[in-house]
Design an enzyme around this catalytic site. Sequence first.
Site, PDB file in Angstrom:
ATOM      1  N   ASP A 228      18.965  87.805  45.796  1.00 16.66           N
ATOM      2  CA  ASP A 228      19.711  88.504  46.841  1.00 16.66           C
ATOM      3  C   ASP A 228      18.778  89.274  47.772  1.00 16.66           C
ATOM      4  O   ASP A 228      17.847  89.947  47.327  1.00 16.66           O
ATOM      5  CB  ASP A 228      20.682  89.499  46.222  1.00 16.66           C
ATOM      6  N   HIS A 230      20.560  90.704  50.851  1.00 17.02           N
ATOM      7  CA  HIS A 230      21.599  91.647  51.299  1.00 17.02           C
ATOM      8  C   HIS A 230      21.228  92.416  52.560  1.00 17.02           C
ATOM      9  O   HIS A 230      21.386  93.634  52.640  1.00 17.02           O
ATOM     10  CB  HIS A 230      21.942  92.624  50.167  1.00 17.02           C
ATOM     11  N   ASP A 264      23.611  85.492  48.913  1.00 21.38           N
ATOM     12  CA  ASP A 264      23.755  86.909  49.278  1.00 21.38           C
ATOM     13  C   ASP A 264      22.640  87.342  50.221  1.00 21.38           C
ATOM     14  O   ASP A 264      21.886  88.281  49.972  1.00 21.38           O
ATOM     15  CB  ASP A 264      23.816  87.811  48.040  1.00 21.38           C
ATOM     16  N   ASP A 267      25.425  91.331  54.184  1.00 20.74           N
ATOM     17  CA  ASP A 267      26.305  92.408  53.705  1.00 20.74           C
ATOM     18  C   ASP A 267      25.500  93.541  53.090  1.00 20.74           C
ATOM     19  O   ASP A 267      24.394  93.366  52.581  1.00 20.74           O
ATOM     20  CB  ASP A 267      27.342  91.913  52.687  1.00 20.74           C
ATOM     21  N   ARG A 268      26.120  94.720  53.130  1.00 16.07           N
ATOM     22  CA  ARG A 268      25.574  95.971  52.579  1.00 16.07           C
ATOM     23  C   ARG A 268      24.389  96.465  53.406  1.00 16.07           C
ATOM     24  O   ARG A 268      24.468  97.494  54.049  1.00 16.07           O
ATOM     25  CB  ARG A 268      25.230  95.832  51.099  1.00 16.07           C
ATOM     26  N   ASN A 296      28.275  84.846  46.666  1.00 14.92           N
ATOM     27  CA  ASN A 296      29.649  85.331  46.795  1.00 14.92           C
ATOM     28  C   ASN A 296      29.848  86.154  48.063  1.00 14.92           C
ATOM     29  O   ASN A 296      30.988  86.326  48.524  1.00 14.92           O
ATOM     30  CB  ASN A 296      30.048  86.152  45.559  1.00 14.92           C
ATOM     31  N   HIS A 297      28.765  86.662  48.657  1.00 13.41           N
ATOM     32  CA  HIS A 297      28.902  87.423  49.902  1.00 13.41           C
ATOM     33  C   HIS A 297      28.822  86.550  51.142  1.00 13.41           C
ATOM     34  O   HIS A 297      28.956  87.077  52.260  1.00 13.41           O
ATOM     35  CB  HIS A 297      27.859  88.535  49.976  1.00 13.41           C
ATOM     36  N   HIS A 345      23.796  80.861  42.389  1.00 18.92           N
ATOM     37  CA  HIS A 345      23.853  82.294  42.668  1.00 18.92           C
ATOM     38  C   HIS A 345      24.438  83.093  41.510  1.00 18.92           C
ATOM     39  O   HIS A 345      23.856  84.076  41.065  1.00 18.92           O
ATOM     40  CB  HIS A 345      24.665  82.567  43.934  1.00 18.92           C
ATOM     41  N   ARG A 393      33.130  92.160  36.681  1.00 19.37           N
ATOM     42  CA  ARG A 393      33.410  92.212  38.111  1.00 19.37           C
ATOM     43  C   ARG A 393      34.881  91.988  38.434  1.00 19.37           C
ATOM     44  O   ARG A 393      35.313  92.260  39.558  1.00 19.37           O
ATOM     45  CB  ARG A 393      32.587  91.141  38.845  1.00 19.37           C
ATOM     46  N   HIS A 420      22.469  87.520  41.824  1.00 17.05           N
ATOM     47  CA  HIS A 420      23.795  88.147  41.744  1.00 17.05           C
ATOM     48  C   HIS A 420      23.813  89.524  41.100  1.00 17.05           C
ATOM     49  O   HIS A 420      24.781  90.249  41.251  1.00 17.05           O
ATOM     50  CB  HIS A 420      24.730  87.188  40.982  1.00 17.05           C
TER      51      HIS A 420
END
Length: 491
Positions: A228, A230, A264, A267-268, A296-297, A345, A393, A420
């Site tokens: 990731d 991000h 990923d 995001d964030r 997943n993002h 992922h 999760r 992840h």
Amino acid sequence: MANANGGSLPTGSEKAEKLKESANVAFQARKYATAISLYTQAIELCNSNAVYWANRAFAHTKLEEYGSAIADATRSIEIDPEYVKGYYRRGAAYLAMGKFNEALKDFRQVCKIVPKDPDATKKLKECERAVQKIRFEEAIASEHVKSCTVVDFRTIDVEEAYSGARIEGDKITLEFVKTMMEDFKNQKKLHKRYAFQILHEVKELLAPLPTLVNVNVPNDTHITICGDIHGQIHIHFLEYFDLMNIFDLNGLPSDENPYLFNGDFVDRGSFSAEVIFTLFAFKCLYNSGMHLSRGNHESKSMNKMYGFHGEVKSKYNESMAEIFSELFCCLPLAHVLNKRIFVVHGGLFSRDGVKLSDIRSIDRFREPPDEGLMCELLWSDPHPGLGRIPSKRGAGVAFGSDVTQKFLEENNLELVVRSHEVKEEGYEEEHGGKLITVFSAPNYCDQMNNKGAFIKFVAPKLKPQFTKFVSVPHPNVRPMAYANNIFSWLS
């Protein structure tokens, strides 16, 4: 009861309180896994204290373990139906999972218990407005589905005043990519003509790929796997940003120095656009030197909550945000290196017997469903025991070492590499060395104090070689700056 020195031993409740206090200290130090362990010990001594359960729920939320957070918050409410923080913690976890109806019920219950609390009333109204906005945007998006072919980058003029990276003609060059990255370091935006051109070209490369991509690593060559990112670029004067720090340590992507980024990307972090344009530009430049897996993002619902959609709208426009949603549906779900290493992922599955052919047959050109193989590839996590248990999760499944071993045996594979999850050292070897987690966003969201890592595999042995790195300073732009504003107070 007396101890050996004649004093009295603390009671179970007193021990539990001391453990809770230690857990609170760990939580404030952002050592959330340690806090969860200490809260758990307190609960084992005194499982009827609603505060312990709600506090552990909050720590789970910090680790994005929303399923566990909901379970703990629910238990705190069962113990004390008037405990406001129980509803608040559960509502926050529901909201983070996109379960808006459930979240609103909990926030309304908070206001019912403390009707004169102005802060609770304000936050409920903010939540209601935010949820209404998200639902409205989803309805509009479903009615007006845009295609990459709608925007013709050739019709977009480049102003004479634009001083950034330029693509001369139709060919993306290494010189352009380097100039673009330098511009990003100086917080300059790529012109929308070239941004749309990159998106147009990368779709032409991604859409024909199979859902499960076989990657050949010839003898005496290598490939590097990153987890990731991000949206973290952490620019500071002449320092490389986190993504570029990887390239500084390990070389720029090329056909001779290939990378696999394992989902990923966005995001964030508040520099997701710069990260994704860098990765996509290298994909256009070196098709076999840049492999990309969906995380997943890379989904519309996550992007609207966690910042990428808002960032693209702010830096470019709504049309580009919709194009990204379409492009993310083109990303492969998994890769296999030399028919030996499975790279994904999230993780494995809620049932045995899944073959690589089953993964190849998944229709990936859609938003991720709430269950099934595609969901589990993107969302599942390993756990240290055997068998399968519910996911922390609230999506996918938690799978044990026997599940990993059986999947490898049934598909003639040797190793699972996944991402992840934040790892303190940037990576972790689990399940008897048969599964590796790699995470490449150091000091995740400016609060986890974790290292980042990447893995190099050299053929023919394909033994993992780990490189760890720390974050670099960055400008005063907070993580989640473009996220839905309700997350500013939920955090």
